[in-house]
Design a protein around this motif. Structure first.
Motif, PDB file in Angstrom:
ATOM      1  N   LEU A  32      53.447  -0.921  80.228  1.00  0.00           N
ATOM      2  CA  LEU A  32      52.831  -0.540  78.966  1.00  0.00           C
ATOM      3  C   LEU A  32      53.837   0.040  77.977  1.00  0.00           C
ATOM      4  N   ALA A  33      54.985   0.490  78.469  1.00  0.00           N
ATOM      5  CA  ALA A  33      56.039   0.957  77.568  1.00  0.00           C
ATOM      6  C   ALA A  33      56.598  -0.207  76.765  1.00  0.00           C
ATOM      7  N   ALA A  34      56.510  -1.406  77.325  1.00  0.00           N
ATOM      8  CA  ALA A  34      57.049  -2.590  76.650  1.00  0.00           C
ATOM      9  C   ALA A  34      56.056  -3.160  75.628  1.00  0.00           C
ATOM     10  N   ARG A  35      54.742  -3.141  75.990  1.00  0.00           N
ATOM     11  CA  ARG A  35      53.743  -3.708  75.079  1.00  0.00           C
ATOM     12  C   ARG A  35      52.342  -3.449  75.594  1.00  0.00           C
ATOM     13  N   THR A  40      43.922  -7.879  83.258  1.00  0.00           N
ATOM     14  CA  THR A  40      44.326  -9.130  83.913  1.00  0.00           C
ATOM     15  C   THR A  40      45.840  -9.288  83.916  1.00  0.00           C
ATOM     16  N   ASP A  41      46.470  -9.029  82.790  1.00  0.00           N
ATOM     17  CA  ASP A  41      47.926  -9.156  82.690  1.00  0.00           C
ATOM     18  C   ASP A  41      48.641  -8.133  83.576  1.00  0.00           C
ATOM     19  N   ILE A  42      48.116  -6.920  83.607  1.00  0.00           N
ATOM     20  CA  ILE A  42      48.726  -5.876  84.445  1.00  0.00           C
ATOM     21  C   ILE A  42      48.580  -6.241  85.918  1.00  0.00           C
ATOM     22  N   ALA A  43      47.385  -6.682  86.308  1.00  0.00           N
ATOM     23  CA  ALA A  43      47.128  -7.047  87.710  1.00  0.00           C
ATOM     24  C   ALA A  43      48.063  -8.168  88.156  1.00  0.00           C
ATOM     25  N   LEU A  48      48.323  -6.995  92.118  1.00  0.00           N
ATOM     26  CA  LEU A  48      47.207  -6.263  92.702  1.00  0.00           C
ATOM     27  C   LEU A  48      45.906  -6.768  92.090  1.00  0.00           C
ATOM     28  N   SER A  49      44.796  -6.428  92.717  1.00  0.00           N
ATOM     29  CA  SER A  49      43.498  -6.859  92.205  1.00  0.00           C
ATOM     30  C   SER A  49      43.177  -6.135  90.900  1.00  0.00           C
ATOM     31  N   GLN A  50      42.308  -6.757  90.120  1.00  0.00           N
ATOM     32  CA  GLN A  50      41.894  -6.137  88.864  1.00  0.00           C
ATOM     33  C   GLN A  50      41.170  -4.826  89.118  1.00  0.00           C
ATOM     34  N   SER A  51      40.402  -4.747  90.208  1.00  0.00           N
ATOM     35  CA  SER A  51      39.687  -3.498  90.481  1.00  0.00           C
ATOM     36  C   SER A  51      40.661  -2.383  90.850  1.00  0.00           C
ATOM     37  N   ALA A  52      41.732  -2.708  91.581  1.00  0.00           N
ATOM     38  CA  ALA A  52      42.745  -1.696  91.914  1.00  0.00           C
ATOM     39  C   ALA A  52      43.441  -1.205  90.644  1.00  0.00           C
ATOM     40  N   ILE A  53      43.732  -2.114  89.742  1.00  0.00           N
ATOM     41  CA  ILE A  53      44.374  -1.753  88.480  1.00  0.00           C
ATOM     42  C   ILE A  53      43.423  -0.928  87.618  1.00  0.00           C
ATOM     43  N   SER A  54      42.159  -1.327  87.571  1.00  0.00           N
ATOM     44  CA  SER A  54      41.170  -0.573  86.791  1.00  0.00           C
ATOM     45  C   SER A  54      41.071   0.868  87.279  1.00  0.00           C
ATOM     46  N   HIS A  55      41.122   1.054  88.578  1.00  0.00           N
ATOM     47  CA  HIS A  55      41.083   2.397  89.155  1.00  0.00           C
ATOM     48  C   HIS A  55      42.284   3.223  88.678  1.00  0.00           C
ATOM     49  N   PHE A  68      43.557   3.172  74.981  1.00  0.00           N
ATOM     50  CA  PHE A  68      43.106   1.787  74.928  1.00  0.00           C
ATOM     51  C   PHE A  68      42.413   1.520  73.605  1.00  0.00           C
ATOM     52  N   ARG A  69      42.338   0.238  73.306  1.00  0.00           N
ATOM     53  CA  ARG A  69      41.579  -0.203  72.129  1.00  0.00           C
ATOM     54  C   ARG A  69      40.902  -1.518  72.472  1.00  0.00           C
ATOM     55  N   ARG A  70      39.788  -1.732  71.857  1.00  0.00           N
ATOM     56  CA  ARG A  70      39.020  -2.950  72.088  1.00  0.00           C
ATOM     57  C   ARG A  70      39.417  -4.000  71.061  1.00  0.00           C
ATOM     58  N   GLU A  71      39.652  -5.210  71.551  1.00  0.00           N
ATOM     59  CA  GLU A  71      39.932  -6.338  70.657  1.00  0.00           C
ATOM     60  C   GLU A  71      39.021  -7.474  71.105  1.00  0.00           C
ATOM     61  N   GLY A  72      37.898  -7.635  70.407  1.00  0.00           N
ATOM     62  CA  GLY A  72      36.892  -8.605  70.846  1.00  0.00           C
ATOM     63  C   GLY A  72      36.324  -8.155  72.184  1.00  0.00           C
ATOM     64  N   LYS A  73      36.380  -9.031  73.169  1.00  0.00           N
ATOM     65  CA  LYS A  73      35.889  -8.694  74.504  1.00  0.00           C
ATOM     66  C   LYS A  73      36.961  -8.054  75.374  1.00  0.00           C
ATOM     67  N   ASN A  74      38.186  -8.063  74.901  1.00  0.00           N
ATOM     68  CA  ASN A  74      39.296  -7.515  75.684  1.00  0.00           C
ATOM     69  C   ASN A  74      39.530  -6.038  75.380  1.00  0.00           C
ATOM     70  N   ILE A  75      40.012  -5.327  76.391  1.00  0.00           N
ATOM     71  CA  ILE A  75      40.472  -3.955  76.212  1.00  0.00           C
ATOM     72  C   ILE A  75      41.972  -3.974  76.455  1.00  0.00           C
ATOM     73  N   LEU A  76      42.706  -3.513  75.467  1.00  0.00           N
ATOM     74  CA  LEU A  76      44.164  -3.492  75.557  1.00  0.00           C
ATOM     75  C   LEU A  76      44.633  -2.054  75.769  1.00  0.00           C
TER      76      LEU A  76
END
Length: 97
Positions: A32-35, A40-43, A48-55, A68-76
């Motif tokens: 996240l320091a880069a961008r 999904t991209d982090i996972a 790792l699984s998306q649920s592990a990353i979400s945790h 975080f910020r919402r962009e359409g359906k995505n959270i960045l």
């Protein structure tokens, strides 16, 4: 002689560093320091699984290390501020000495 911060302040500092006490969270912070990235991209990047990353993201948000910020359906997700990036950079420099 320097005056010690209050007990509450020291506890907050301790809690801050707990965010850096897990290698998965540190990987996420470096990414996240880069961008900005979505779950999904982090996972995919840390394999790792998306649920592990979400945790982990939930913990990092509670520790005020990311935002975080919402962009359409995505959270960045991104770092909360430049202080987090500085702590990461200083930690890397210290370890590589």
């Amino acid at each position: 002689m320097q005056t010690l911060p209050s007990r509450e302040t020291m506890e907050q500092i301790g809690d801050l560093f707990k965010g850096f006490a897990d290698s998965t969270r540190v990987q996420i912070l470096f990414l996240l320091a880069a961008r900005e990235l979505c779950v999904t991209d982090i996972a995919e990047a840390v394999d790792l699984s998306q649920s592990a990353i979400s945790h982990q993201l939930r913990l990092l948000k509670q520790m005020h290390l990311i935002k975080f910020r919402r962009e359409g359906k995505n959270i960045l997700y991104s770092l909360a501020d430049d202080h987090v990036k500085t702590i990461l950079e200083m930690g890397l420099e210290h370890v590589l000495e």
